[in-house]
Scaffold this motif. Structure first.
Motif, short mmCIF file in Angstrom:
data_model
loop_
_atom_site.label_atom_id
_atom_site.label_comp_id
_atom_site.label_asym_id
_atom_site.label_seq_id
_atom_site.Cartn_x
_atom_site.Cartn_y
_atom_site.Cartn_z
N SER A 98 0.63 -1.33 0.12
CA SER A 98 0.10 0.08 -0.04
C SER A 98 1.11 1.04 0.15
N VAL A 99 0.46 2.24 -0.60
CA VAL A 99 1.02 3.70 -0.49
C VAL A 99 1.07 4.67 0.75
N PHE A 100 -0.02 3.91 1.08
CA PHE A 100 0.32 4.67 3.22
C PHE A 100 1.20 3.39 3.54
N ARG A 101 2.00 2.62 2.79
CA ARG A 101 2.91 1.88 4.67
C ARG A 101 4.27 2.83 4.46
N THR A 102 4.58 4.03 3.24
CA THR A 102 5.86 5.03 3.74
C THR A 102 5.38 6.10 3.49
N PRO A 103 4.20 6.82 4.01
CA PRO A 103 3.97 8.15 3.70
C PRO A 103 4.79 9.45 4.20
N GLN A 104 5.25 10.23 3.14
CA GLN A 104 6.46 11.22 3.37
C GLN A 104 5.88 11.85 4.67
N SER A 105 4.81 12.87 4.83
CA SER A 105 4.01 13.03 6.26
C SER A 105 2.92 12.58 6.05
N VAL A 106 2.44 12.50 7.97
CA VAL A 106 0.71 12.41 8.13
C VAL A 106 0.56 13.26 9.03
N VAL A 107 -0.06 13.98 8.65
CA VAL A 107 -1.14 14.88 9.62
C VAL A 107 -2.34 14.44 10.31
N MET A 108 -2.40 14.69 11.79
CA MET A 108 -3.89 13.66 12.51
C MET A 108 -4.11 14.69 13.46
N ILE A 109 -5.93 14.73 12.75
CA ILE A 109 -6.71 15.85 13.52
C ILE A 109 -8.07 15.15 14.03
N GLN A 110 -7.52 15.22 15.78
CA GLN A 110 -8.43 14.77 16.50
C GLN A 110 -9.48 14.91 17.29
N CYS A 111 -9.97 14.57 17.88
CA CYS A 111 -11.76 14.42 17.79
C CYS A 111 -12.68 15.19 16.76
N VAL A 112 -12.27 15.03 15.51
CA VAL A 112 -13.11 15.94 14.71
C VAL A 112 -14.91 15.61 14.92
N GLY A 113 -15.43 16.20 14.66
CA GLY A 113 -17.18 16.81 14.75
C GLY A 113 -17.24 16.31 16.27
N SER A 114 -16.41 16.51 17.24
CA SER A 114 -16.90 17.33 19.05
C SER A 114 -17.20 18.32 19.24
#
Length: 206
Positions: free
Chosen positions: A190-206
């Motif tokens: 999967s291309v997601f196995r070696t991403p160059q960068s990742v942004v995680m946004i927590q508590c979306v919708g709360s």
């Protein structure tokens, strides 16, 4: 019972005459009600010791096994065609253990226990009765109607992952949920196995 202290003495401490009048009214009402009361009698009711567990995920399977290991009959109901619930989508744990291996072992224990009666692809049509004596009607695979008698119900239906409307989710394939990310990471090549960068946004919708 007439609650003079809470409903009169405290709330009307500066209105003595009105508080006394209200107290007399409360006493009169309590006496009038007492004249109509009837004694309660103890009644013995036969209890059905079988249990109904709704939901075949981790919580439902563990609950069913715990009851079955105590020699209680258990009816385990799962809406999907297979057991596991959200655990089927979990592939990694922080301590390095393999949750899919544990899931497979748990399913084998459930299916191999004679005390557990398993219904998959099942839908509850109705529940009636009272504590200790319930009757639940099911459809299985959309066709067969089954009635189960049981004394208790454990609701272990789990939860659904929130599908956001924010942050272009559903419009850009690169924007995914935490569970979707885990599934992609567990997929070989999967291309997601070696991403160059990742942004995680927590508590979306709360």
């Amino acid at each position: 019972m007439a609650n003079i202290r809470d409903q009169c003495s405290w709330v009307h401490m500066r209105e003595g005459e009105l508080a006394t009048k209200k107290s007399k009214d409360l006493v009169r009402m309590a006496v009038a009600k007492a004249r109509l009361l009837e004694p309660l009698y103890k009644r013995k009711v036969k209890i059905n010791k079988a249990a109904l567990v709704i939901g075949g995920g981790l919580s439902g399977m563990v609950s069913a096994l715990e009851l079955a290991n105590q020699e209680f009959d258990v009816h385990l109901i799962e809406r999907e065609g297979e057991l596991g619930g959200n655990l089927r989508r979990i592939h990694y744990l922080f301590n390095g253990e393999d949750p899919q291996k544990e899931l497979k072992s748990l399913i084998e224990k459930v299916k191999g226990n004679d005390k557990i009666h398993l219904f998959t692809s099942a839908k509850i049509e109705s529940v009636e009765g009272f504590f200790g004596n319930f009757k639940t009607r099911l459809t299985v695979n959309g066709e067969r109607l089954t009635e189960i008698e049981h004394g208790v119900i454990i609701v272990a239906t789990g939860a659904k992952e929130y599908k956001p409307k924010e942050y272009l989710y559903g419009q850009d394939e690169r924007i995914i949920t935490q569970l979707e990310l885990e599934e992609k990471l567990s997929t070989p090549h999967s291309v997601f196995r070696t991403p160059q960068s990742v942004v995680m946004i927590q508590c979306v919708g709360s």
